[in-house]
Every structure is written in structure tokens, then in C-alpha cells.
Write a protein that holds these residues in place. Structure first.
Motif, PDB file in Angstrom:
ATOM      1  N   GLY A 110       0.864  -1.207  -0.034  1.00  0.00           N
ATOM      2  CA  GLY A 110       0.124   0.008   0.211  1.00  0.00           C
ATOM      3  C   GLY A 110       0.727   1.179  -0.011  1.00  0.00           C
ATOM      4  N   LEU A 111       2.162   1.219  -0.525  1.00  0.00           N
ATOM      5  CA  LEU A 111       2.960   2.384  -0.366  1.00  0.00           C
ATOM      6  C   LEU A 111       2.174   3.614  -1.362  1.00  0.00           C
ATOM      7  CD1 LEU A 111       5.583   3.394   0.881  1.00  0.00           C
ATOM      8  CD2 LEU A 111       6.681   2.559  -1.327  1.00  0.00           C
ATOM      9  N   ILE A 112       1.793   3.438  -2.396  1.00  0.00           N
ATOM     10  CA  ILE A 112       1.111   4.546  -3.114  1.00  0.00           C
ATOM     11  C   ILE A 112      -0.340   4.366  -3.039  1.00  0.00           C
ATOM     12  CG2 ILE A 112       3.159   4.467  -4.525  1.00  0.00           C
ATOM     13  CD1 ILE A 112       1.327   3.247  -6.649  1.00  0.00           C
ATOM     14  N   GLY A 113      -0.984   3.846  -2.002  1.00  0.00           N
ATOM     15  CA  GLY A 113      -2.404   3.673  -2.182  1.00  0.00           C
ATOM     16  C   GLY A 113      -2.917   2.825  -2.952  1.00  0.00           C
ATOM     17  N   THR A 114      -4.180   3.282  -3.452  1.00  0.00           N
ATOM     18  CA  THR A 114      -4.914   2.108  -4.391  1.00  0.00           C
ATOM     19  C   THR A 114      -4.250   2.595  -5.823  1.00  0.00           C
ATOM     20  OG1 THR A 114      -6.629   2.115  -2.863  1.00  0.00           O
ATOM     21  CG2 THR A 114      -6.831   1.651  -5.335  1.00  0.00           C
ATOM     22  N   PRO A 115      -3.662   1.725  -6.657  1.00  0.00           N
ATOM     23  CA  PRO A 115      -3.502   1.873  -7.910  1.00  0.00           C
ATOM     24  C   PRO A 115      -4.510   2.386  -8.803  1.00  0.00           C
ATOM     25  CG  PRO A 115      -2.390  -0.172  -7.152  1.00  0.00           C
ATOM     26  CD  PRO A 115      -3.580   0.305  -6.450  1.00  0.00           C
ATOM     27  N   ILE A 116      -4.374   3.588  -9.693  1.00  0.00           N
ATOM     28  CA  ILE A 116      -5.368   3.808 -10.593  1.00  0.00           C
ATOM     29  C   ILE A 116      -5.296   4.052 -12.131  1.00  0.00           C
ATOM     30  CG2 ILE A 116      -6.639   5.353  -8.853  1.00  0.00           C
ATOM     31  CD1 ILE A 116      -5.121   7.620  -9.869  1.00  0.00           C
ATOM     32  N   ALA A 117      -3.596   3.983 -12.271  1.00  0.00           N
ATOM     33  CA  ALA A 117      -3.434   3.845 -13.696  1.00  0.00           C
ATOM     34  C   ALA A 117      -1.818   3.828 -13.713  1.00  0.00           C
ATOM     35  CB  ALA A 117      -3.333   5.320 -14.274  1.00  0.00           C
ATOM     36  N   ALA A 118      -1.560   3.381 -15.014  1.00  0.00           N
ATOM     37  CA  ALA A 118       0.128   2.882 -15.235  1.00  0.00           C
ATOM     38  C   ALA A 118       0.290   3.348 -16.465  1.00  0.00           C
ATOM     39  CB  ALA A 118       0.466   1.552 -15.044  1.00  0.00           C
ATOM     40  N   THR A 119       1.461   3.492 -16.962  1.00  0.00           N
ATOM     41  CA  THR A 119       2.248   3.973 -18.432  1.00  0.00           C
ATOM     42  C   THR A 119       3.254   2.782 -18.476  1.00  0.00           C
ATOM     43  OG1 THR A 119       3.459   5.464 -17.385  1.00  0.00           O
ATOM     44  CG2 THR A 119       1.563   6.213 -18.322  1.00  0.00           C
ATOM     45  N   ALA A 120       3.426   2.250 -19.774  1.00  0.00           N
ATOM     46  CA  ALA A 120       4.531   1.423 -20.174  1.00  0.00           C
ATOM     47  C   ALA A 120       5.201   2.051 -21.452  1.00  0.00           C
ATOM     48  CB  ALA A 120       3.923   0.096 -20.071  1.00  0.00           C
ATOM     49  N   THR A 121       6.432   2.343 -21.388  1.00  0.00           N
ATOM     50  CA  THR A 121       6.753   2.800 -22.608  1.00  0.00           C
ATOM     51  C   THR A 121       8.164   2.343 -23.180  1.00  0.00           C
ATOM     52  OG1 THR A 121       6.115   5.167 -21.799  1.00  0.00           O
ATOM     53  CG2 THR A 121       7.653   5.080 -23.535  1.00  0.00           C
ATOM     54  N   THR A 129      -1.640   2.424 -20.034  1.00  0.00           N
ATOM     55  CA  THR A 129      -1.470   2.861 -21.220  1.00  0.00           C
ATOM     56  C   THR A 129      -0.171   2.702 -21.746  1.00  0.00           C
ATOM     57  OG1 THR A 129      -2.637   5.068 -20.685  1.00  0.00           O
ATOM     58  CG2 THR A 129      -1.407   5.088 -22.595  1.00  0.00           C
ATOM     59  N   LEU A 130       0.004   1.912 -23.094  1.00  0.00           N
ATOM     60  CA  LEU A 130       0.967   1.352 -23.509  1.00  0.00           C
ATOM     61  C   LEU A 130       1.647   2.171 -24.764  1.00  0.00           C
ATOM     62  CD1 LEU A 130      -0.023  -2.291 -24.341  1.00  0.00           C
ATOM     63  CD2 LEU A 130       1.857  -1.750 -22.757  1.00  0.00           C
ATOM     64  N   LEU A 131       2.929   2.287 -24.916  1.00  0.00           N
ATOM     65  CA  LEU A 131       3.436   2.981 -26.132  1.00  0.00           C
ATOM     66  C   LEU A 131       4.639   2.068 -26.333  1.00  0.00           C
ATOM     67  CD1 LEU A 131       4.334   6.563 -26.821  1.00  0.00           C
ATOM     68  CD2 LEU A 131       5.770   4.812 -27.671  1.00  0.00           C
ATOM     69  N   MET A 132       4.457   1.303 -27.744  1.00  0.00           N
ATOM     70  CA  MET A 132       5.560   0.261 -28.247  1.00  0.00           C
ATOM     71  C   MET A 132       5.989   0.794 -29.542  1.00  0.00           C
ATOM     72  SD  MET A 132       5.900  -2.227 -25.699  1.00  0.00           S
ATOM     73  CE  MET A 132       5.376  -0.644 -24.431  1.00  0.00           C
ATOM     74  N   SER A 133       7.299   1.167 -29.734  1.00  0.00           N
ATOM     75  CA  SER A 133       7.646   1.792 -31.235  1.00  0.00           C
ATOM     76  C   SER A 133       8.821   1.254 -31.761  1.00  0.00           C
ATOM     77  CB  SER A 133       7.708   3.397 -31.045  1.00  0.00           C
ATOM     78  OG  SER A 133       8.045   3.738 -32.160  1.00  0.00           O
ATOM     79  N   PHE A 134       8.956   0.855 -32.733  1.00  0.00           N
ATOM     80  CA  PHE A 134      10.100   0.445 -33.494  1.00  0.00           C
ATOM     81  C   PHE A 134      10.435   1.802 -34.463  1.00  0.00           C
ATOM     82  CE2 PHE A 134      10.382  -4.394 -33.687  1.00  0.00           C
ATOM     83  CZ  PHE A 134      10.531  -4.529 -32.522  1.00  0.00           C
ATOM     84  N   ASP A 135       9.693   2.898 -34.322  1.00  0.00           N
ATOM     85  CA  ASP A 135       9.794   4.106 -35.168  1.00  0.00           C
ATOM     86  C   ASP A 135      10.386   5.365 -34.548  1.00  0.00           C
ATOM     87  OD1 ASP A 135       8.880   2.879 -37.475  1.00  0.00           O
ATOM     88  OD2 ASP A 135       6.756   3.380 -36.729  1.00  0.00           O
ATOM     89  N   ALA A 136      10.378   5.535 -33.383  1.00  0.00           N
ATOM     90  CA  ALA A 136      10.676   6.572 -32.442  1.00  0.00           C
ATOM     91  C   ALA A 136      12.191   6.183 -32.072  1.00  0.00           C
ATOM     92  CB  ALA A 136       9.717   6.926 -31.437  1.00  0.00           C
ATOM     93  N   SER A 193      10.007   6.634 -17.780  1.00  0.00           N
ATOM     94  CA  SER A 193      10.346   5.624 -17.040  1.00  0.00           C
ATOM     95  C   SER A 193       9.773   4.368 -17.882  1.00  0.00           C
ATOM     96  CB  SER A 193       9.794   5.644 -15.404  1.00  0.00           C
ATOM     97  OG  SER A 193      10.440   6.600 -14.504  1.00  0.00           O
ATOM     98  N   PRO A 194      10.309   3.463 -17.989  1.00  0.00           N
ATOM     99  CA  PRO A 194       9.808   2.208 -18.674  1.00  0.00           C
ATOM    100  C   PRO A 194       8.422   1.940 -18.080  1.00  0.00           C
ATOM    101  CG  PRO A 194      12.089   1.716 -17.928  1.00  0.00           C
ATOM    102  CD  PRO A 194      11.729   2.915 -17.214  1.00  0.00           C
ATOM    103  N   ILE A 195       8.125   2.065 -16.931  1.00  0.00           N
ATOM    104  CA  ILE A 195       6.675   1.687 -16.342  1.00  0.00           C
ATOM    105  C   ILE A 195       6.670   2.680 -15.314  1.00  0.00           C
ATOM    106  CG2 ILE A 195       5.029   0.167 -15.088  1.00  0.00           C
ATOM    107  CD1 ILE A 195       6.513  -2.368 -16.529  1.00  0.00           C
ATOM    108  N   GLU A 196       5.393   3.248 -15.021  1.00  0.00           N
ATOM    109  CA  GLU A 196       5.289   4.255 -13.877  1.00  0.00           C
ATOM    110  C   GLU A 196       3.710   3.638 -13.590  1.00  0.00           C
ATOM    111  OE1 GLU A 196       5.498   8.329 -14.741  1.00  0.00           O
ATOM    112  OE2 GLU A 196       7.551   8.408 -14.565  1.00  0.00           O
ATOM    113  N   VAL A 197       3.629   3.481 -12.209  1.00  0.00           N
ATOM    114  CA  VAL A 197       2.428   3.182 -11.560  1.00  0.00           C
ATOM    115  C   VAL A 197       1.709   4.243 -10.757  1.00  0.00           C
ATOM    116  CG1 VAL A 197       0.818   1.488 -10.243  1.00  0.00           C
ATOM    117  CG2 VAL A 197       2.783   0.915 -11.622  1.00  0.00           C
TER     118      VAL A 197
END
Length: 366
Positions: free
Chosen positions: A143-154, A243-250, A256-260
């Protein structure tokens, strides 16, 4: 130390070097490499000559060999299902490199065969068993950051043709940034936040061909017939959105690779393509980023720990379904295929499979 499971590798390509390194470091703790096979028999012989006690066999010979207890399937994705089905038919547990199969339909056939035969099935990535993702998992569970509401993966890279001598399959259906690199990120998101019920997606492919930049084929071009930039939203059963962002173009990213993100703070999670890395946290009470001490996971984890974890779970009696399971691999593949389908249709796709959130890995010096 319990008697080790005797493992045979099918596929002696580039990724096999990392498995060989891990099996050597494990030194028979859980698994012992005894055989290797490849359609290119000279590659199998090279591996056998470099590792004491390892025999080079044909693919058929390795699958049938009574001295091979379990198979590690390191073939190209298009062959994953065929090799897994043959191993299961021979009564042998299989640990398959990601993805579980090239398509969900093929993966379903593998799952059905394994279930009917009562054969344990594992699937990469097993990087989630290391201290990086597991320390983040522990922080969420505490419970270090409370209830998880979102994440990003880049994940951003200009493309694997810069370093891979034979990158063709990365740009065919079954390849692309999502199916190639996405398993590390999506498996981590399911490990951290639980299973996914629905996905949304969009995708593009800006170039029709790529130029190989290394190896004997340098200068040759390979055609592109799969999306090379993919974005998606994963709706977890818990209600959290990833939310995912996966690219062989950019070219690059500072994200950060993943943020929660939770109701009380944010975790910055290290690269899920590696087993280790620093987890950082910023909370509402303490806004500055600070590192978290390592608190969970296999300390020496590397590629191959998935099959070792299966052996350890069985406690000397063979292998058992464990954290890096085929069931998890199937769910992750359906999520990724769903994102690509949603990108084609412009809508959302329901995910029919589900999976228990994998058991955490307590801190271990293994």
C-alpha cells in the motif's frame, strides 16, 4: 540440493546465449542442461562443444530422448506452437520463449493439449521474477502508493535491424514492437495490477522496408508487413487503466519504462526487459523521488529462471506450473492481439481469458 530437472533446448539462436549463461550460473540448482537441438545442426554442435555434458541432437531426437525431462523452446515465434505441441505429445513439460505462440488460436491449441495431458507449461518473460518488478510488486501490495489507478508502459527504439543480423521476423505478422517487446511490459503490468478485461488500440507503420546494419547481410533490406508503432489502453479487472506505447519508429524517450500511479503516490519501475533495477517512489507526503531497498524477487535471476522456478515449485519431483506460466503467457498474448485488433477496427476488444495474479516472489539470494 534436489536432483535437477534435465533440460533440452530447442533453438540455438541469439537468445540461447543468455539461457546458457543462466543455466551455467545455476550449476544444477533446479535444472541441468543436457542437450541442444537446432535446424541448423552446426549451431547445435557449437553449443554442445562449449558446454560440458551437453549433447547436440536433432529436434526429433531431443523431443524423444528419455534423458531429457523438460524442453526449453527457443525457436522463432512462428514455430513456438508446433514445437510445444510435439513436446507435449511426447509427455514433456515445456517452457517457451515469448510469445506463447504466433496467434491466440495457436496458443489455445497448446493450452488445450497441455491441460488434457496434465503437462506443466511455462512461458517467458521470466524477468518479472527478478528483484526489479518484484520489489515494485511488494511496494504495491504494502500500500505504499495507495490504491493503484493507472500505469504507463513505454518502449521506444528505432528498430532491431540496427543490431540483429537477421531481423526479418521482427517485421512480419507475429513480430513488431508489441509482440516482440510488449510481453515484458504487459506481463509486468498483469503481475503488478492484475488481469485485463478490455483493450483499446491504435497503430501505424511509417516505413515499408528496413535496412540491415550489421552482420553478413548488412545493406540488405527487409519488407515491413506489421505495425511498427502501437499505442493501447488496457482496462484491468481492478479498474486501473494502463497505457502502452511500443515503437520501432521513434528514437528515444526520457520516460520511466513503467510508472504506476496510485491515490497516494507514484512508482517508477525499472526496465522489465531486465531482471534487476532500481525502483523509485514519490508519495504525496514526500514528493521527492527516492529509491526503495530491494525487498523481493530472485536476486540472481536471468533468462531461464522461469523453468528453474517451475522446478523449485515441484520441490524435486519434476516441474510444476508456476509464476511464469503458460496461462499467464496466454492472457498476455490475447491482450496484445486484442490491442492490434482494436487498432484495425477503431473500437475496443473484450479479453475473454483471465488469470490469477501470479504469486509474489519473496526475496531470495538464488
Amino acid at each position: 540440493m534436489a536432483e535437477a530437472v534435465r533440460v533440452g533446448i530447442i533453438g540455438a539462436g541469439k537468445i540461447s546465449g543468455q539461457y546458457l549463461k543462466t543455466f551455467a550460473a545455476l550449476n544444477g540448482d533446479g535444472v541441468r542442461l543436457v542437450a541442444v537441438a537446432d535446424l541448423n545442426e552446426s549451431r547445435a554442435r557449437q553449443v554442445a562443444e562449449s558446454v560440458e555434458g551437453v549433447r547436440a541432437l536433432t529436434v526429433d531426437g531431443l523431443i524423444a530422448d528419455p534423458d531429457v525431462d523438460a524442453i526449453v523452446n527457443l525457436t522463432i515465434p512462428a514455430a513456438h506452437a508446433e514445437v510445444a505441441l510435439r513436446a507435449i505429445a511426447a509427455g514433456k513439460p515445456v517452457y517457451t520463449e515469448k510469445p506463447l505462440a504466433a496467434t491466440v488460436a495457436e496458443a489455445a491449441a497448446v493450452m488445450k493439449a497441455a491441460d488434457e495431458a496434465g503437462i506443466p507449461l511455462g512461458c517467458a518473460p521470466d524477468t518479472v521474477l527478478g528483484t526489479g518488478i518484484q520489489t515494485a510488486r511488494r511496494a504495491l501490495d504494502d500500500g505504499l502508493i495507495g490504491t493503484p489507478i493507472a500505469a504507463t508502459a513505454t518502449m521506444v527504439t528505432p528498430g532491431h535491424e540496427r543490431w540483429h543480423p537477421d531481423p526479418d521476423f521482427y517485421y512480419l505478422p507475429g513480430g513488431g514492437p508489441l509482440l516482440d517487446m510488449g510481453p515484458y511490459y504487459v506481463t509486468s503490468l498483469v503481475t503488478l495490477l492484475g488481469p485485463v478485461s478490455r483493450v483499446i488500440g491504435a497503430a501505424s507503420a511509417l516505413r515499408t522496408e528496413r535496412t540491415i546494419q550489421s552482420g553478413p547481410r548488412a545493406g540488405q533490406t527487409v519488407p515491413v508487413s506489421t505495425p511498427t508503432h502501437v499505442t493501447g489502453v488496457l482496462v484491468h479487472e481492478s479498474g486501473a487503466l494502463s497505457t502502452l506505447l511500443m515503437s520501432f519508429d521513434a528514437v528515444n524517450t526520457a520516460a520511466s519504462p513503467i510508472e504506476v500511479h496510485g491515490t497516494g503516490g507514484t512508482l517508477a519501475v525499472p526496465d522489465p526487459n531486465n531482471s534487476r533495477g532500481e525502483v523509485r517512489v514519490s508519495t504525496e507526503a514526500h514528493g521527492e523521488w527516492r529509491p526503495l531497498p530491494t525487498s523481493a524477487g530472485y536476486e540472481r535471476a536471468g533468462r531461464g529462471y522461469g523453468i528453474a522456478d517451475m522446478a523449485w515449485a515441484a520441490d524435486g519431483s519434476g516441474v510444476a506450473e508456476s509464476r511464469a506460466s503458460g496461462r499467464l503467457g496466454f492472457h498476455v498474448l490475447e491482450i496484445m492481439e486484442g490491442v492490434l485488433k482494436a487498432a484495425e477496427t477503431g473500437g475496443s476488444v473484450e479479453i475473454s481469458s483471465t488469470v490469477e495474479r501470479p504469486e509474489p516472489v519473496p526475496f531470495s539470494d538464488r
